[in-house]
Design a protein around this motif. Structure first.
Motif, mmCIF file in Angstrom:
data_model
loop_
_atom_site.group_PDB
_atom_site.id
_atom_site.type_symbol
_atom_site.label_atom_id
_atom_site.label_comp_id
_atom_site.label_asym_id
_atom_site.label_seq_id
_atom_site.Cartn_x
_atom_site.Cartn_y
_atom_site.Cartn_z
ATOM 1 N N GLY A 72 0.892 -1.064 -0.037
ATOM 2 C CA GLY A 72 -0.022 0.011 -0.108
ATOM 3 C C GLY A 72 0.656 1.259 0.051
ATOM 4 N N LEU A 73 1.860 1.437 0.706
ATOM 5 C CA LEU A 73 2.948 2.425 0.857
ATOM 6 C C LEU A 73 3.537 2.796 -0.722
ATOM 7 N N ASN A 74 3.721 1.463 -1.151
ATOM 8 C CA ASN A 74 4.238 1.753 -2.767
ATOM 9 C C ASN A 74 3.327 2.194 -3.617
ATOM 10 N N MET A 75 2.252 1.789 -3.429
ATOM 11 C CA MET A 75 1.001 2.290 -4.425
ATOM 12 C C MET A 75 0.807 3.890 -4.152
ATOM 13 N N PRO A 130 5.416 10.488 -9.204
ATOM 14 C CA PRO A 130 5.541 9.599 -10.458
ATOM 15 C C PRO A 130 6.972 8.935 -10.633
ATOM 16 N N SER A 131 8.029 9.799 -10.126
ATOM 17 C CA SER A 131 9.337 9.318 -10.380
ATOM 18 C C SER A 131 9.704 8.246 -9.272
ATOM 19 N N TYR A 132 8.967 8.182 -8.177
ATOM 20 C CA TYR A 132 8.863 7.176 -7.150
ATOM 21 C C TYR A 132 9.401 5.764 -7.479
ATOM 22 N N SER A 133 8.811 5.126 -8.573
ATOM 23 C CA SER A 133 8.625 3.962 -8.855
ATOM 24 C C SER A 133 9.756 3.474 -9.627
ATOM 25 N N ASN A 134 10.779 4.447 -10.044
ATOM 26 C CA ASN A 134 12.017 4.166 -10.637
ATOM 27 C C ASN A 134 13.000 4.269 -9.669
#
Length: 363
Positions: free
Chosen positions: A127-130, A137-141
């Motif tokens: 949930g924290l990641n989502m 937006p740049s967090y996923s990378n």
């Protein structure tokens, strides 16, 4: 040689690291370091960063395993169960408990607490990641997102795997608690163990045609189910008897000044592999064949019993139950217990005595 080392305490429970954990730590780190995203950090950057993140993820994973075990321990302590320690080892973590609660509702809550902690951690991190991906937006990378994702999915898998209704997983204890509401504890254990063996057989069949790791897990599950069934049957059967009913009253002792050479001959003549060490009326320790076998032959004339004996002696009163003696032997990994009443050695009880008594009781 001590195989476990204390690294701290939580809730008054000693936390130990088994030597096997030190071997598996770099192996896990290597797995994370050699697999690409989303399973590892092989393509994340420099070699130093890859292996650093892999080691950190491995350590955090075992912290999660520790939290899983603390979940069990927290509920168990609430029911008055003493937790001797929690040990991190090759296959995860193990809580060494004084006794598993026999009340079905208590065992259910205690067994379910561990997987629940793992699932809460897993879905919480997911949930924290989502949430972070939605607002940044740049967090996923980032490497942080990758690490959190790996820990999330492993905890979810760990929680689900432990809910499989087979000993030694938590699901086996949950299943037993459900059976125990309608039948005796021994019978409930037998049925739960049978279900576990069936799961082991099915896993082995799948493992033969798909994944050899499943064969190893199947063997682990089958042996765990068999041991739990046997151990429970023995413990419940022995609960009806006192240590005084099954101990040997004819206690043969040795003196601390006896040489190891003399002791080896003494053991051969008397056909016992362990003796209390007594000076006058005072118990000084206990000496076994294990204590003397590493003494070199040419040194046995100079080394005396007091040099090799175990001074921290495990004792029980004759009024204790035979089941408690069996449990103490298992927890301390010893083969015999001295029976002491009012400071005097009144008997000695070996694992062989317990098994012989059990065989006679079942005839």
């Amino acid at each position: 040689m001590n195989s476990s080392y204390k690294i701290g305490s939580i809730m008054g429970i000693p936390i130990k690291v088994h030597i096997t954990f030190l071997f598996v730590l770099p192996i896990f780190a290597l797995v994370f370091a050699t697999n690409p995203q989303p399973y590892g950090f092989a393509d994340i950057g420099s070699a130093a960063m890859t292996y650093g993140l892999s080691l950190l993820t491995t350590i955090l994973l075992f912290v999660c395993v520790l939290l899983h075990e603390l979940g069990h321990s927290y509920i168990a302590k609430g029911y008055g169960v003493e937790i001797k320690d929690i040990t991190l080892m090759l296959l995860g973590g193990v809580s060494s408990m004084e006794e598993i609660p026999r009340e079905p509702s208590q065992e259910f809550k205690m067994a379910f607490a561990g997987p629940l902690v793992s699932l809460i951690i897993g879905f919480g991190l997911l949930g924290l990641n989502m949430l972070a991906n939605s607002y940044v937006p740049s967090y996923s990378n980032t490497w942080f997102s990758l690490m959190i994702g790996i820990l999330a999915y492993i905890n979810i898998i760990l929680g689900i795997f432990n809910l499989i209704p087979a000993f030694p997983m938590d699901g086996g204890r949950i299943l037993r608690s459900m059976f125990a509401k309608r039948m005796s504890y021994v019978r409930a254990t037998h049925y739960a163990a049978s279900v576990g063996k069936m799961f082991a057989f099915l896993m082995a069949l799948v493992g033969v045609v798909s994944n050899l790791w499943l064969l190893l897990i199947a063997f682990f599950v089958y042996m765990g189910a068999s041991e739990e069934d046997k151990s429970t049957t023995v413990t419940v059967s022995l609960e009806k008897y006192k240590v005084a009913d099954v101990m040997s009253k004819d206690v043969i002792s040795v003196e601390p000044e006896m040489t190891v050479e003399e002791l080896s001959h003494f053991m051969f003549e008397n056909k016992h592999l362990g003796y209390p060490v007594i000076k006058g009326n005072s118990l000084k320790g206990i000496v076994t064949f294990t204590d003397i076998r590493n003494v070199l032959p040419h040194e046995r004339y100079a080394v005396v019993v007091s040099d090799v004996m175990t001074k921290d002696v495990v004792t029980l009163p004759s009024s204790a139950s035979a089941a408690e003696a069996f449990k103490v032997m298992a927890i301390n990994n010893i083969g015999r217990i001295l029976v002491v009443d009012d400071g005097n050695v009144t008997g000695i009880l070996s694992r062989t005595d317990l098994m012989r008594s059990l065989m006679l009781l079942n005839e």
